[in-house]
Write an enzyme that holds these catalytic residues in place. Sequence first.
Site, mmCIF file in Angstrom:
data_model
loop_
_atom_site.group_PDB
_atom_site.id
_atom_site.type_symbol
_atom_site.label_atom_id
_atom_site.label_comp_id
_atom_site.label_asym_id
_atom_site.label_seq_id
_atom_site.Cartn_x
_atom_site.Cartn_y
_atom_site.Cartn_z
ATOM 1 N N LYS A 6 -74.342 -71.514 60.246
ATOM 2 C CA LYS A 6 -73.066 -70.923 60.847
ATOM 3 C C LYS A 6 -72.942 -69.573 61.260
ATOM 4 C CE LYS A 6 -69.728 -70.481 57.389
ATOM 5 N NZ LYS A 6 -68.995 -69.185 57.671
ATOM 6 N N SER A 29 -72.451 -54.850 55.035
ATOM 7 C CA SER A 29 -71.709 -56.125 55.440
ATOM 8 C C SER A 29 -72.538 -56.572 56.913
ATOM 9 C CB SER A 29 -70.114 -55.986 55.654
ATOM 10 O OG SER A 29 -69.883 -56.748 56.396
ATOM 11 N N ASP A 73 -73.628 -65.362 49.660
ATOM 12 C CA ASP A 73 -73.020 -66.777 49.907
ATOM 13 C C ASP A 73 -73.303 -67.509 48.729
ATOM 14 O OD1 ASP A 73 -71.252 -65.327 52.112
ATOM 15 O OD2 ASP A 73 -72.574 -66.478 53.555
ATOM 16 N N LYS A 80 -63.964 -62.587 49.929
ATOM 17 C CA LYS A 80 -64.439 -63.803 50.605
ATOM 18 C C LYS A 80 -63.474 -64.861 50.809
ATOM 19 C CE LYS A 80 -68.670 -62.245 51.155
ATOM 20 N NZ LYS A 80 -68.867 -61.631 52.276
HETATM 21 C C1 S3P Z 1 -71.691 -63.161 57.579
HETATM 22 C C2 S3P Z 1 -71.943 -62.014 56.604
HETATM 23 C C3 S3P Z 1 -71.464 -62.122 55.129
HETATM 24 C C4 S3P Z 1 -71.175 -63.598 54.831
HETATM 25 C C5 S3P Z 1 -70.433 -64.365 55.488
HETATM 26 C C6 S3P Z 1 -71.189 -64.417 56.883
HETATM 27 C C7 S3P Z 1 -72.236 -63.032 58.835
HETATM 28 O O1 S3P Z 1 -70.344 -61.413 55.124
HETATM 29 O O2 S3P Z 1 -70.570 -63.384 53.414
HETATM 30 O O3 S3P Z 1 -70.416 -65.692 54.973
HETATM 31 O O4 S3P Z 1 -72.182 -64.165 59.521
HETATM 32 O O5 S3P Z 1 -72.338 -61.867 59.260
HETATM 33 P P1 S3P Z 1 -70.014 -59.941 55.084
HETATM 34 O O6 S3P Z 1 -70.579 -59.227 56.310
HETATM 35 O O7 S3P Z 1 -68.658 -59.638 54.851
HETATM 36 O O8 S3P Z 1 -70.884 -59.454 53.822
#
Ligand code: S3P
Length: 433
Positions: free
Chosen positions: A21, A166, A319, A346
């Site tokens: 994803k 993040s 996740d 989340k």
């Molecule tokens: C993601 C980063 C993560 C993750 C999310 C997807 C991404 O979030 O939890 O499902 O694709 O960069 P955060 O950046 O808020 O930690």
Amino acid sequence: MNARFAPSGPLRGELRAPPDKSISHRAALVGAMAAGEVRVTGYLDAADTRSTLAAVRALGAEVDAGPDAIVIRGCGLRGARETPEPIDVGNAGTLMRLLPGWLAAQEGRSWTLDGDASIRRRPVDRVAEPLRLMGAEIEATDGRFPPFSVRGTRLRGIHYELPVASAQVKSCVLLAGLAADGATTVTEPAPSRDHTERMLTAAGVPVERHGRYVTVSSTEELALDAVHVPGDPSSAAFMAAAAVLVGGSRVTIRDVGVNWTRIGFLRILERMGAVVVGELEADDTSPVPAAEPVSDLEVAAGPLAGTVVEGDEVPLAIDELPLVGLLGCFAEGETIVRGAEELRVKESDRIATVVEALTALGGDAEATDDGFVVRGTGGLRGGTVHSHGDHRLAMLGAVAGLASREGVEVVDMDAADVSYPGFAADLRTLTAG
Ligand code: S3P
């Protein structure tokens, strides 16, 4: 729709996890920001990533979805057009937080971004702050929530220290940095997924990484040729957890992305005593590679011991932490997750919803400010789990059902379609194998 998952015999056989994803979102966005044609194979066809395709189309990219690939003709780094309607990000936090990085650099144009009820509870001040420092104008509801507006300007590069690890915020700032004057550097408190850095490297952008610093410089155009999206390790984690928990199981998951910034959960599984065979990427690849490594994974059931997850490991398994809680119910001793307050923002408050789910199934779980503590009780009785519209909670309930004594009813199982539309069917294939 509700669904019931009965206690299962051993899971056997092999499957392919759905495409990643995170990488799919980035392929659509970076493809739309590029000048030429980008061919993407294995793009995830799920609710979240459909939102991203709809968004980039509205912004002026052409997207042809064929049976083998999607082809994106981008509108260029500085060529996004205004949209008559607000951009609907649906349930997709990654779209909501990455897209403003591109939009903020479109001089004199503005947009509004909005999404579903869950998105409206998720903070955007974390991207608004660095973008404002770069010169963009952002107005958010109550100062921090969607709907919010982005007004593009000529941006200046900054050095931004991320207050939380993040990947979404890091990616937003790096994307904004591409069209800003001068260099843009982001410092992370701990490494987070680096798919944006890898894809920008593949698109010809010099991306420099030194320890926790990542720097990009002002760029004229992106030249991304082709992207192949590997299987999603976060989706594969649910199949792996089911195989670990149901006695006698042995499952092979093909073509899973094993980028070191995504495989914290596999390391935790190994530490808890599970058998995981695969060619996992070694930590801290430097310089930034363009490629995403892929491996088959073989996972087998076995006795588990409790573990502690904290610090630098949290972003590498963010996740999958709900699954660590589930595994803890079946492990000997205590399983503790700390330093994971990010779980509260989340798709649901995953500290509260995980503890609620495990407790409802007869587990011994307790929420803390920054994680949870689960005491192993030799398994779970079963009962009802509410997904709260959170795809990962829905899938956690299903896996818990297979491993439970009495089965689990999942309320709103459809939430799984956000990242893994064929999830229940794939589980059935393995339980019939
Ligand atoms: C993601 C980063 C993560 C993750 C999310 C997807 C991404 O979030 O939890 O499902 O694709 O960069 P955060 O950046 O808020 O930690």
